[in-house]
Design an enzyme around this catalytic site. Sequence first.
Site, short mmCIF file in Angstrom:
data_model
loop_
_atom_site.label_atom_id
_atom_site.label_comp_id
_atom_site.label_asym_id
_atom_site.label_seq_id
_atom_site.Cartn_x
_atom_site.Cartn_y
_atom_site.Cartn_z
CB THR A 1 -13.62 -10.48 4.85
OG1 THR A 1 -13.30 -9.23 5.44
CG2 THR A 1 -13.45 -11.60 5.84
CD GLN B 1 -14.36 -1.12 46.85
OE1 GLN B 1 -13.72 -0.08 47.01
NE2 GLN B 1 -15.50 -1.36 47.47
CB ILE C 1 -7.26 -8.00 34.80
CG1 ILE C 1 -8.34 -7.05 35.31
CG2 ILE C 1 -7.20 -9.27 35.65
CD1 ILE C 1 -9.75 -7.60 35.24
CG HIS C 2 -4.20 -11.14 31.55
ND1 HIS C 2 -5.56 -10.94 31.46
CD2 HIS C 2 -4.02 -12.47 31.37
CE1 HIS C 2 -6.16 -12.08 31.24
NE2 HIS C 2 -5.26 -13.04 31.18
N GLY D 1 1.69 -7.36 33.14
CA GLY D 1 2.70 -7.54 32.09
C GLY D 1 2.43 -8.77 31.23
CD GLU E 1 -20.41 -6.02 7.82
OE1 GLU E 1 -21.17 -5.40 7.07
OE2 GLU E 1 -19.89 -7.11 7.52
CD GLU F 1 -16.12 8.11 13.86
OE1 GLU F 1 -15.86 7.06 13.25
OE2 GLU F 1 -15.61 8.40 14.96
C1 FAD Z 1 -10.02 -6.39 8.18
C2 FAD Z 1 -11.03 -5.69 7.31
C3 FAD Z 1 -11.92 -6.43 6.57
C4 FAD Z 1 -12.84 -5.79 5.72
N1 FAD Z 1 -13.68 -6.55 4.95
C5 FAD Z 1 -14.45 -5.93 4.00
C6 FAD Z 1 -15.23 -6.70 3.09
O1 FAD Z 1 -15.29 -7.93 3.17
N2 FAD Z 1 -15.88 -6.06 2.09
C7 FAD Z 1 -15.85 -4.70 1.96
O2 FAD Z 1 -16.50 -4.17 1.04
N3 FAD Z 1 -15.15 -3.93 2.84
C8 FAD Z 1 -14.44 -4.52 3.86
N4 FAD Z 1 -13.70 -3.77 4.73
C9 FAD Z 1 -13.67 -2.32 4.56
C10 FAD Z 1 -14.44 -1.58 5.64
O3 FAD Z 1 -15.81 -1.74 5.43
C11 FAD Z 1 -13.99 -0.12 5.59
O4 FAD Z 1 -12.64 -0.06 6.03
C12 FAD Z 1 -14.86 0.77 6.43
O5 FAD Z 1 -16.14 0.88 5.88
C13 FAD Z 1 -14.26 2.18 6.60
O6 FAD Z 1 -13.91 2.70 5.37
P1 FAD Z 1 -12.43 3.34 5.13
O7 FAD Z 1 -11.45 2.40 5.69
O8 FAD Z 1 -12.34 3.73 3.72
O9 FAD Z 1 -12.45 4.63 6.03
P2 FAD Z 1 -12.98 6.07 5.58
O10 FAD Z 1 -14.33 5.96 5.01
O11 FAD Z 1 -11.93 6.72 4.75
O12 FAD Z 1 -13.06 6.81 6.99
C14 FAD Z 1 -11.90 7.28 7.68
C15 FAD Z 1 -12.37 7.91 8.99
O13 FAD Z 1 -13.26 9.01 8.71
C16 FAD Z 1 -14.49 8.82 9.37
N5 FAD Z 1 -15.58 9.36 8.51
C17 FAD Z 1 -15.84 9.03 7.22
N6 FAD Z 1 -16.90 9.73 6.77
C18 FAD Z 1 -17.34 10.49 7.82
C19 FAD Z 1 -18.42 11.41 8.01
N7 FAD Z 1 -19.30 11.68 7.04
N8 FAD Z 1 -18.56 12.01 9.23
C20 FAD Z 1 -17.68 11.73 10.23
N9 FAD Z 1 -16.65 10.86 10.11
C21 FAD Z 1 -16.48 10.25 8.93
C22 FAD Z 1 -14.62 7.32 9.55
O14 FAD Z 1 -15.52 6.98 10.60
C23 FAD Z 1 -13.17 6.94 9.87
O15 FAD Z 1 -12.92 7.23 11.23
C24 FAD Z 1 -12.84 -4.38 5.64
C25 FAD Z 1 -11.95 -3.64 6.42
C26 FAD Z 1 -11.05 -4.28 7.26
C27 FAD Z 1 -10.09 -3.45 8.07
#
Ligand code: FAD
Length: 401
Positions: free
Chosen positions: A162, A295, A353-354, A356, A379, A383
């Site tokens: 980001t 309601q 609520i909106h 369509g 962040e 999970e």
């Molecule tokens: C718009 C955007 C901005 C971002 N900005 C930053 C940034 O500025 N800096 C940066 O470093 N990163 C950034 N990220 C990355 C973000 O931190 C990661 O996408 C996030 O931590 C998830 O990692 P992944 O996408 O690799 O998913 P994965 O780690 O591959 O996970 C995939 C799925 O598996 C699940 N999973 C993984 N491990 C386990 C486990 N042990 N047990 C159960 N479930 C599990 C996860 O919860 C998820 O549902 C950004 C992401 C987005 C989309």
Amino acid sequence: MARLAQTAGLTDIQQEILSTVRDFVDKEIIPVATELEHRDEYPQQIVDGLKELGLFGLMIPEEYGGLGESLLTYALCVEEIARGWMSVSGIINTHFIVAYMLKQHGTQEQKDHFLPRMAAGDIRGAFSMSEPGLGSDVSAITSKAVKDGEEYVLNGQKMWLTNGGTSSLVAVLVRSDEGHPEGTAPHKSMTTFLVEKEPGFGEVRPGLTIPGKIDKMGYKGVDTTELIMDGLRIPANRVLGGETGRGFYQMMDGVEVGRVNVAARGCGVAQRAFELGVQYAQQRHTFGKPIAQHQAIQFKLAEMATKVEAAHAMMVNAARKKDSGERNDLEAGMAKYLASEYCKEVVEDAFRIHGGYGFSKEYEIERLYREAPMLLIGEGTAEIQKMIIGRRLLEEYRFQG
Ligand SMILES: Cc1cc2nc3c(=O)[nH]c(=O)nc-3n(C[C@H](O)[C@H](O)[C@H](O)COP(=O)(O)OP(=O)(O)OC[C@H]3O[C@@H](n4cnc5c(N)ncnc54)[C@H](O)[C@@H]3O)c2cc1C
């Protein structure tokens, strides 16, 4: 009527800062947010306004030119800003995490060099842990630094930065085996490098390329990028804290305050969704009366408002715990988890609520509907929060039998 999400016990200064920010959001952000978002346009004018308000230095100590405010003040400002447009809070968030990491872990020279210009908003920060092959599992990082004289040579590819294009300082986490015997636990052989670069895209420093913006479903306006290091040379004095092997802990510390921040964003977006839903419900008539008088819709509004209140209370609690100097990983994890899930639910209810019209780009709720999912991921996913919460609960409630 009592407004939702009030915070008891704020000082006069905190109240003054918040009312200034709320005013700025109402006048300068909300009227232009949806249009800029649809064009995926960087909100330069808004960023200049935030600079003038001193928001880039909100938590930076006064000795470095910041306002020296608490995490709570910061989180409440983020809540207000996200109520206006979540992308703007994203522009501040990575800057804030990098400034926080410098304040907590930087050498004196690093603080003197970066913090005053960060407080002024002249240097803006991004932070980079994720790679194409990993996000949740930070210990699997493959980007690498190798020492070469008084410099380190960095190679590897990073993902999802980001503010990757607009920033001029990136805190990058890489593996650095130097000085750490083979077999050292992965989290003890990682280092955070403070990488200065030109804002923009392409080769922004020899050995460092920011290819371009990732096209996203929502959270537009703020740039999200990849970062490619190919023989990038960084002097040894740009190792955060001056010592290798501490990067994992430094980043986790930064992410912990970042979680309160994401919770605050969830609160702000949910508040705005509630406001839009409660207004629309009183304007739209069906079967001879405003839908707010049915309601089923009133119950929806009641559920939405209760979620807004609950998320706000948990977010404030997590921020106050950190401000008191105590460990807050449990509270921050719970706040981030609850606020992001509730945000998604409140936004969906406001969308329903909106009717369509919620599907039309003319209505603000359409934008919120595309923004809320990002909070479920950034962040740390739900999970990952539950893993943190669960581990801490087992520590606190250890079976003594
Ligand atoms: C718009 C955007 C901005 C971002 N900005 C930053 C940034 O500025 N800096 C940066 O470093 N990163 C950034 N990220 C990355 C973000 O931190 C990661 O996408 C996030 O931590 C998830 O990692 P992944 O996408 O690799 O998913 P994965 O780690 O591959 O996970 C995939 C799925 O598996 C699940 N999973 C993984 N491990 C386990 C486990 N042990 N047990 C159960 N479930 C599990 C996860 O919860 C998820 O549902 C950004 C992401 C987005 C989309």
